[in-house]
Design a protein around this motif. Structure first.
Motif, PDB file in Angstrom:
ATOM      1  N   LEU A 163       0.845  -1.183   0.000  1.00 24.87           N
ATOM      2  CA  LEU A 163       0.000   0.000   0.000  1.00 24.87           C
ATOM      3  C   LEU A 163       0.884   1.238   0.000  1.00 24.87           C
ATOM      4  O   LEU A 163       1.688   1.445   0.911  1.00 24.87           O
ATOM      5  CB  LEU A 163      -0.909   0.011   1.245  1.00 24.87           C
ATOM      6  CG  LEU A 163      -1.735   1.272   1.495  1.00 24.87           C
ATOM      7  CD1 LEU A 163      -2.708   1.535   0.355  1.00 24.87           C
ATOM      8  CD2 LEU A 163      -2.499   1.158   2.821  1.00 24.87           C
ATOM      9  N   GLU A 165       0.286   5.290  -0.386  1.00 26.45           N
ATOM     10  CA  GLU A 165      -0.762   6.317  -0.450  1.00 26.45           C
ATOM     11  C   GLU A 165      -2.115   5.618  -0.659  1.00 26.45           C
ATOM     12  O   GLU A 165      -2.584   4.941   0.227  1.00 26.45           O
ATOM     13  CB  GLU A 165      -0.475   7.328  -1.566  1.00 26.45           C
ATOM     14  CG  GLU A 165       0.852   8.047  -1.404  1.00 26.45           C
ATOM     15  CD  GLU A 165       0.907   8.984  -0.198  1.00 26.45           C
ATOM     16  OE1 GLU A 165      -0.156   9.354   0.329  1.00 26.45           O
ATOM     17  OE2 GLU A 165       2.025   9.327   0.214  1.00 26.45           O
ATOM     18  N   ASN A 166      -2.737   5.730  -1.875  1.00 27.78           N
ATOM     19  CA  ASN A 166      -4.028   5.055  -2.100  1.00 27.78           C
ATOM     20  C   ASN A 166      -3.926   3.920  -3.120  1.00 27.78           C
ATOM     21  O   ASN A 166      -4.920   3.372  -3.551  1.00 27.78           O
ATOM     22  CB  ASN A 166      -5.085   6.070  -2.558  1.00 27.78           C
ATOM     23  CG  ASN A 166      -4.843   6.554  -3.971  1.00 27.78           C
ATOM     24  OD1 ASN A 166      -3.696   6.648  -4.405  1.00 27.78           O
ATOM     25  ND2 ASN A 166      -5.907   6.850  -4.709  1.00 27.78           N
ATOM     26  N   GLN A 167      -2.680   3.564  -3.490  1.00 22.56           N
ATOM     27  CA  GLN A 167      -2.461   2.513  -4.482  1.00 22.56           C
ATOM     28  C   GLN A 167      -2.172   1.172  -3.803  1.00 22.56           C
ATOM     29  O   GLN A 167      -1.321   1.093  -2.908  1.00 22.56           O
ATOM     30  CB  GLN A 167      -1.292   2.879  -5.397  1.00 22.56           C
ATOM     31  CG  GLN A 167      -1.477   4.175  -6.173  1.00 22.56           C
ATOM     32  CD  GLN A 167      -2.612   4.088  -7.177  1.00 22.56           C
ATOM     33  OE1 GLN A 167      -2.723   3.122  -7.926  1.00 22.56           O
ATOM     34  NE2 GLN A 167      -3.458   5.109  -7.194  1.00 22.56           N
ATOM     35  N   GLN A 169      -1.313  -3.068  -4.296  1.00 29.40           N
ATOM     36  CA  GLN A 169      -0.767  -4.058  -5.210  1.00 29.40           C
ATOM     37  C   GLN A 169      -0.613  -5.385  -4.482  1.00 29.40           C
ATOM     38  O   GLN A 169      -0.219  -5.438  -3.317  1.00 29.40           O
ATOM     39  CB  GLN A 169       0.603  -3.615  -5.743  1.00 29.40           C
ATOM     40  CG  GLN A 169       1.243  -4.601  -6.696  1.00 29.40           C
ATOM     41  CD  GLN A 169       2.667  -4.208  -7.071  1.00 29.40           C
ATOM     42  OE1 GLN A 169       3.155  -3.137  -6.699  1.00 29.40           O
ATOM     43  NE2 GLN A 169       3.350  -5.067  -7.791  1.00 29.40           N
ATOM     44  N   THR A 205     -12.058  -1.755  -2.442  1.00 26.48           N
ATOM     45  CA  THR A 205     -11.164  -1.196  -3.459  1.00 26.48           C
ATOM     46  C   THR A 205     -11.940  -0.859  -4.718  1.00 26.48           C
ATOM     47  O   THR A 205     -13.099  -1.246  -4.893  1.00 26.48           O
ATOM     48  CB  THR A 205     -10.040  -2.192  -3.810  1.00 26.48           C
ATOM     49  OG1 THR A 205     -10.612  -3.360  -4.417  1.00 26.48           O
ATOM     50  CG2 THR A 205      -9.272  -2.617  -2.558  1.00 26.48           C
ATOM     51  N   GLN A 206     -11.282  -0.148  -5.615  1.00 30.23           N
ATOM     52  CA  GLN A 206     -11.886   0.212  -6.908  1.00 30.23           C
ATOM     53  C   GLN A 206     -10.809   0.159  -7.993  1.00 30.23           C
ATOM     54  O   GLN A 206      -9.627   0.093  -7.706  1.00 30.23           O
ATOM     55  CB  GLN A 206     -12.498   1.617  -6.832  1.00 30.23           C
ATOM     56  CG  GLN A 206     -11.501   2.697  -6.432  1.00 30.23           C
ATOM     57  CD  GLN A 206     -12.166   4.017  -6.105  1.00 30.23           C
ATOM     58  OE1 GLN A 206     -13.372   4.068  -5.892  1.00 30.23           O
ATOM     59  NE2 GLN A 206     -11.380   5.087  -6.064  1.00 30.23           N
ATOM     60  N   ASN A 207     -11.275   0.165  -9.252  1.00 32.97           N
ATOM     61  CA  ASN A 207     -10.373   0.120 -10.419  1.00 32.97           C
ATOM     62  C   ASN A 207      -9.413  -1.073 -10.353  1.00 32.97           C
ATOM     63  O   ASN A 207      -8.198  -0.940 -10.533  1.00 32.97           O
ATOM     64  CB  ASN A 207      -9.574   1.420 -10.552  1.00 32.97           C
ATOM     65  CG  ASN A 207     -10.471   2.628 -10.754  1.00 32.97           C
ATOM     66  OD1 ASN A 207     -11.547   2.512 -11.329  1.00 32.97           O
ATOM     67  ND2 ASN A 207     -10.043   3.779 -10.253  1.00 32.97           N
ATOM     68  N   THR A 229      -3.726  -5.117  -9.138  1.00 29.85           N
ATOM     69  CA  THR A 229      -3.616  -3.759  -8.604  1.00 29.85           C
ATOM     70  C   THR A 229      -5.015  -3.148  -8.448  1.00 29.85           C
ATOM     71  O   THR A 229      -5.965  -3.558  -9.111  1.00 29.85           O
ATOM     72  CB  THR A 229      -2.775  -2.857  -9.527  1.00 29.85           C
ATOM     73  OG1 THR A 229      -3.359  -2.845 -10.843  1.00 29.85           O
ATOM     74  CG2 THR A 229      -1.343  -3.360  -9.632  1.00 29.85           C
ATOM     75  N   GLU A 231      -7.152   0.555  -6.317  1.00 31.24           N
ATOM     76  CA  GLU A 231      -7.054   1.788  -5.525  1.00 31.24           C
ATOM     77  C   GLU A 231      -7.985   1.670  -4.321  1.00 31.24           C
ATOM     78  O   GLU A 231      -8.969   0.939  -4.354  1.00 31.24           O
ATOM     79  CB  GLU A 231      -7.444   2.994  -6.378  1.00 31.24           C
ATOM     80  CG  GLU A 231      -6.509   3.234  -7.549  1.00 31.24           C
ATOM     81  CD  GLU A 231      -7.076   4.245  -8.536  1.00 31.24           C
ATOM     82  OE1 GLU A 231      -8.141   4.837  -8.243  1.00 31.24           O
ATOM     83  OE2 GLU A 231      -6.464   4.418  -9.611  1.00 31.24           O
ATOM     84  N   LYS A 232      -7.644   2.383  -3.263  1.00 32.39           N
ATOM     85  CA  LYS A 232      -8.502   2.391  -2.080  1.00 32.39           C
ATOM     86  C   LYS A 232      -9.865   2.986  -2.435  1.00 32.39           C
ATOM     87  O   LYS A 232      -9.948   4.022  -3.079  1.00 32.39           O
ATOM     88  CB  LYS A 232      -7.856   3.229  -0.963  1.00 32.39           C
ATOM     89  CG  LYS A 232      -6.719   2.516  -0.258  1.00 32.39           C
ATOM     90  CD  LYS A 232      -5.825   3.443   0.549  1.00 32.39           C
ATOM     91  CE  LYS A 232      -6.540   4.254   1.572  1.00 32.39           C
ATOM     92  NZ  LYS A 232      -5.578   5.006   2.424  1.00 32.39           N
TER      93      LYS A 232
END
Length: 335
Positions: A163, A165-167, A169, A205-207, A229, A231-232
């Motif tokens: 994690l 920031e907001n990414q 993996q 999560t999204q995307n 992968t 995003e939050k």
């Protein structure tokens, strides 16, 4: 920088203060955290059954280039508890029992592991750690020393969660073969089971994006690896996500609860930190790896933890051979 690192490491060894050495995959620096209870820059060890969580925090960690890591301080180790590891025939019988369970239930996969016990021939752990650094450049290589409690070392190739920031993996890593052997349907099925599980449980999560699988090298082995992968999202909860994806089918099985219960009932020993996870938490960055290809060290013995994913198509003899080969990750590095 090396003298500061050396002084700090020597002091921790002599005063018997818990410390951890680690190098991230593909990077060149070895970090040293020595316990100061500051609760900043935390290194975590989390057991397979989630009952034990330990950490070392260091407000002022130090690091040196991995090629400059040359130390031979002797670590004070505990004596090993009495333990009788499974023989080859006993392990193969457990595999047959596991295959029967899979064929007669809704379980698709169960990861069965064992302990390989060898004599500690006065191995120098810091020199052995140096060997692991050199032979496994793409692994998370660590040495955790908690005087009076436990000492672990390993070179794990498997990311559980990162994690930044907001990414987010993670990876799906499953299926094992030697380089000159072809992949079979068994390994691809095993890998897809892990991928599907992670995708289904990547909540909050999204995307979400999935890429793979591809073949990657880890020491003397190849694995199938898929990159995931995301995003939050608005309702993202890190603790909840970790609870959902640990343990993954790569170290437990699927369905998770049924496989987990079978392991606890039938494996015949406590995995401890093996197949749990370890990692670091610093500021907005958090990174966790599954604790594989690892060993626990005692004054008189070394316990090497190895296992493999069992499906309906598994062959007991081959599963034993695979665990023997996997034990070489640590064994071949001992100095």
């Amino acid at each position: 920088m090396k003298s500061e690192f050396s002084i700090k490491l020597k002091s921790a060894v002599e005063k018997e203060i818990p410390f951890v050495l680690f190098r991230k995959p593909g990077e060149k620096e070895v970090f040293l955290y020595v316990q100061d209870h500051s609760d900043s820059n935390r290194f975590l060890m989390h057991s397979f059954d989630s009952k034990i969580k330990k950490s070392i925090s260091d407000e002022n960690p130090v690091f040196i280039p991995s090629e400059a890591f040359e130390f031979d301080f002797e670590l004070n180790l505990n004596s090993a508890p009495q333990f009788q590891p499974k023989t080859q025939s006993e392990y193969e019988e457990l595999i047959r029992q596991t295959i029967s369970e899979i064929k007669n239930s809704e379980i698709r996969k169960i990861v069965i592991s064992r302990l390989k016990q060898v004599e500690n021939q006065n191995y120098n752990l810091l020199k052995s750690y140096k060997n692991l650094l050199e032979s496994h450049p793409s692994a998370w290589v660590y040495l955790w020393h908690n005087p009076g409690a436990e000492t672990w070392m390993g070179a794990t190739p498997e990311l559980l969660l990162r994690l930044e920031e907001n990414q987010l993996q993670t990876v799906s890593l499953a299926g094992t073969k030697q380089p000159l052997v072809e992949w079979t349907e068994k390994e691809f099925e095993e890998q897809q089971i892990v991928t599907d599980f992670i995708v289904d449980n990547f909540t909050g999560t999204q995307n979400l994006r999935v890429n793979g699988p591809e073949t990657i090298q880890a020491g003397k082995f190849q694995h199938l690896k898929t990159y995931i992968t995301a995003e939050k999202g608005e309702n993202f909860d890190l603790e909840e996500l970790l609870e959902k994806i640990h343990p993954t089918p790569a170290v437990c099985g699927l369905p998770k609860k049924e496989a987990f219960d079978f392991i606890l009932k039938n494996e015949g020993y406590d995995r401890g930190f093996y197949a749990g996870y370890l990692g670091i938490e610093t500021g907005n960055s958090k990174e966790y790896f599954v604790n594989l290809r690892c060993a626990q060290f005692f004054r008189d013995k070394v316990w090497i933890y190895v296992g493999g994913g069992i499906t309906a198509d598994s062959q007991p003899e081959k599963e034993w051979e695979e665990t023997e080969l996997k034990s070489g990750t640590v064994l071949n590095g001992l100095s």
